[in-house]
Write a protein that holds these residues in place. Structure first.
Motif, short mmCIF file in Angstrom:
data_model
loop_
_atom_site.label_atom_id
_atom_site.label_comp_id
_atom_site.label_asym_id
_atom_site.label_seq_id
_atom_site.Cartn_x
_atom_site.Cartn_y
_atom_site.Cartn_z
N THR A 38 43.19 47.62 33.43
CA THR A 38 42.61 46.42 34.02
C THR A 38 41.71 45.72 33.00
N THR A 39 41.15 44.58 33.40
CA THR A 39 40.27 43.84 32.50
C THR A 39 38.90 44.51 32.36
N GLU A 57 39.76 42.48 44.11
CA GLU A 57 38.86 41.87 43.15
C GLU A 57 39.26 42.18 41.71
N ASP A 58 40.15 43.16 41.52
CA ASP A 58 40.53 43.60 40.17
C ASP A 58 41.62 42.70 39.59
N ARG A 59 41.60 42.61 38.27
CA ARG A 59 42.65 41.93 37.52
C ARG A 59 43.26 42.93 36.57
N TYR A 68 46.34 44.00 33.61
CA TYR A 68 47.18 43.41 32.57
C TYR A 68 48.63 43.54 33.02
N PRO A 77 46.22 38.71 32.23
CA PRO A 77 45.55 39.33 33.38
C PRO A 77 46.01 38.66 34.67
N LYS A 78 46.32 39.48 35.67
CA LYS A 78 46.77 38.98 36.96
C LYS A 78 46.04 39.70 38.09
N ARG A 79 45.88 39.02 39.20
CA ARG A 79 45.14 39.57 40.33
C ARG A 79 45.94 40.65 41.05
N VAL A 119 51.12 42.70 42.68
CA VAL A 119 50.38 41.94 41.68
C VAL A 119 50.86 40.49 41.71
#
Length: 416
Positions: free
Chosen positions: A38-39, A51-53, A55, A66-68, A393
Motif C-alpha cells: 500500500t501507499t 481508506e487504504d490505497r 499499488y 495507487p488505487k483505492r 480495487v
C-alpha cells in the motif's frame, strides 16, 4: 537501472472487456497472511480498509498507480488452497483466483485460475511495468521547506542605492554590517523578485548568530544529500549553544570523495574527520527532521519522493544503497517507516519488493524482477481452513501481493 518510455494517458479507468485479463476476473481470494503493498507500506489483506490505497496494475497498459480499496470480504475456503512458492514469491490463493502471467513465446499478459496452472509447465510473472510521468525536481528552495527563517541579502550596489531600489513597503528587518540586510519571511516572499534583482548574494539561516547557507540547491544534489543523510546522517542538538550539528558518517574512500564533491557543489562548508562530515545549521536540522526524521529508528523518505521522475528516484535509491547497502544488493535499517518507504520506492523503479526482519532490523533486497515459476516445481495444494479475503480495487485488476516478504503482481477478486 534504465529509464522506460512513458505513456501519455495514465488516469483512464479500465473498461470491462478492454482486456481479457479484466473481463475474465473470477472471485478468488488471498490467504489471511498475504500482504498487499500500500501507499503506507505492506499491509495484511484482512486489515485493509476503504481508506487504504494499494499499488495496482493495469494489465492492459502495464501502468502502476495507487488505487483505492473498495471492499475486503472474508470467505471460508471450501477446497484446498493453491500455493506458489519460489525464491522471490510466495502465495496462497483460492482455486479460482486469477494469476497474471506471460510465457517465453508470448509476451502478452494473460490470466489463469490458480487451480488450473498445471495445464502449462512454465510461467513468467508480470515483470515489466511503469508509473505515471512526473516533472523533474530542477531546484530546491529552502524557503519552501523551512517554516521559520531569515534571509540575508548582500547588495550588488551601495546600501543607499539598494534601499532606494526596493519597492514601497519592502523594509529590511535589520542591517547586518558586511552581510548587508536581513528580511523576514513575509517581506522576502512578497518582494522576492525585487530584492533578488539588486542582490549579489542571497542566503538563509534560522536567525541572528546562525550560519548562513545558500537559499537554493540543484534538485539532484539535494536528493543525493537527503540520501546520505537518511542512510548515514544524524542530528545533534547543542546543550549550551543555540545550534544543531548535522553529521554524515562515512569511512569508505570512494563514498567520502563523492560526498565531499557534493558539499562543494552545494557550497556548504563542512568539517571533515576520519569518521565523516559535519556542519552546523539549526535551519537544516529543522528541515531534515520534518522531511526525514531525526534518529535512526525515525528515519523515513519525504513523501514528495513518490512524485519524482524515475531517474531521480533511482538517484536517491542508489545513494541509499551506497550508504547502508552491501555488494549483494541488501539494505539494512532499524526504522519501520523507512523500510516501508523503500519497499514502496522499489515498485516505482520497477523492482519487486522483498524483505526479511531479523532481531528488529529490516533487510531489503534489491533483486531482479525477471522471475517466474514452474507448475511442477513451484505449485502445490495445501489444506488451510483459515479465512481468505476477496479484494476489490478501483479501476485496475492486479496488486503487488505476497507472503514471507516476497511480492508479485497478482489478480484481485473484482475491479470496481
Amino acid at each position: 537501472m534504465t529509464e522506460r518510455s512513458r505513456l501519455p494517458e495514465l488516469n483512464q479507468p479500465i473498461e470491462t472487456g478492454q482486456s481479457p485479463a479484466v473481463a475474465d476476473l473470477a472471485a478468488g481470494g488471498f490467504a489471511a497472511e498475504t500482504e498487499i503493498l500500500t501507499t503506507t507500506g505492506p499491509r495484511r489483506v484482512g486489515r485493509l480498509t476503504p481508506e487504504d490505497r494499494v499499488y495496482a496494475l493495469n494489465l492492459a497498459t502495464s501502468v502502476m498507480q495507487p488505487k483505492r480499496v473498495l471492499a475486503v470480504e472474508p470467505v471460508t475456503p471450501t477446497d484446498s488452497l493453491v500455493e506458489i512458492r519460489t525464491r522471490r514469491g510466495h502465495l496462497k490463493l483460492l482455486q479460482d483466483h486469477r494469476i497474471p502471467y506471460q510465457t517465453k513465446s508470448i509476451s502478452r499478459i494473460r490470466t489463469h485460475p490458480a487451480g488450473e496452472l498445471a495445464t502449462r509447465q512454465e510461467y513468467k510473472f508480470v515483470n515489466d511495468w511503469q508509473t505515471r510521468a512526473y516533472p523533474r525536481l530542477e531546484q530546491v528552495d529552502m524557503t519552501e521547506l523551512a517554516k521559520e527563517y531569515e534571509v540575508g541579502v548582500t547588495p550588488n550596489c551601495h546600501g543607499h542605492t539598494f534601499r532606494a531600489r526596493l519597492p514601497d513597503g519592502c523594509e529590511p528587518s535589520r542591517y547586518g554590517g558586511d552581510v548587508g540586510y536581513y528580511f523576514d519571511p513575509d517581506t522576502f516572499e512578497t518582494y522576492r523578485s525585487s530584492i533578488e534583482d539588486t542582490a549579489a548574494e542571497v542566503t538563509i539561516h534560522a536567525g541572528p548568530n546562525h550560519w548562513r547557507r545558500p537559499i537554493t540547491f540543484d534538485g539532484d544534489d539535494f536528493l543525493e544529500f537527503l540520501g546520505w543523510f537518511i542512510t548515514e546522517g544524524s542530528i545533534t542538538h547543542s546543550s549550551n549553544r543555540d545550534t544543531s550539528e548535522i553529521g554524515i558518517a562515512q569511512k569508505t574512500a570512494s563514498h567520502r570523495e563523492r560526498i565531499a564533491e557534493l558539499f562543494d557543489r552545494m557550497e556548504i562548508d563542512v568539517c571533515v574527520s576520519e569518521n565523516g562530515f559535519s556542519f552546523s545549521s539549526k535551519l537544516f536540522a529543522r528541515v531534515l527532521t520534518r522531511l526525514c526524521g531525526g534518529s535512526s529508528h525515525e528515519k523515513r523518505l519525504p513523501e514528495f519522493v513518490f512524485t519524482l521522475p524515475r531517474e531521480q528516484q533511482e538517484l536517491l535509491l542508489d545513494t541509499l544503497f551506497a550508504g547502508d547497502g552491501n555488494d549483494w544488493g541488501v539494505y539494512y535499517t532499524a526504522s519501520d517507516q523507512l523500510a516501508a518507504d523503500i519497499l514502496r520506492l522499489f515498485a516505482y523503479v520497477e523492482y519487486k519488493p522483498r524483505y526479511t526482519v531479523r532481531n528488529g532490523n529490516w533487510q531489503l533486497y534489491l533483486g531482479t524482477s525477471r522471475d517466474g515459476f514452474s507448475s511442477t516445481a513451484h505449485v502445490s495444494s495445501t489444506t488451510d481452513t483459515s479465512p481468505c479475503y476477496r479484494l476489490t480495487v478501483a479501476d485496475y485488476s492486479a496488486v503487488m501481493a505476497g507472503m514471507d516478504g516476497k511480492f508479485q503482481w497478482v489478480g484481485v477478486s473484482q475491479v470496481g
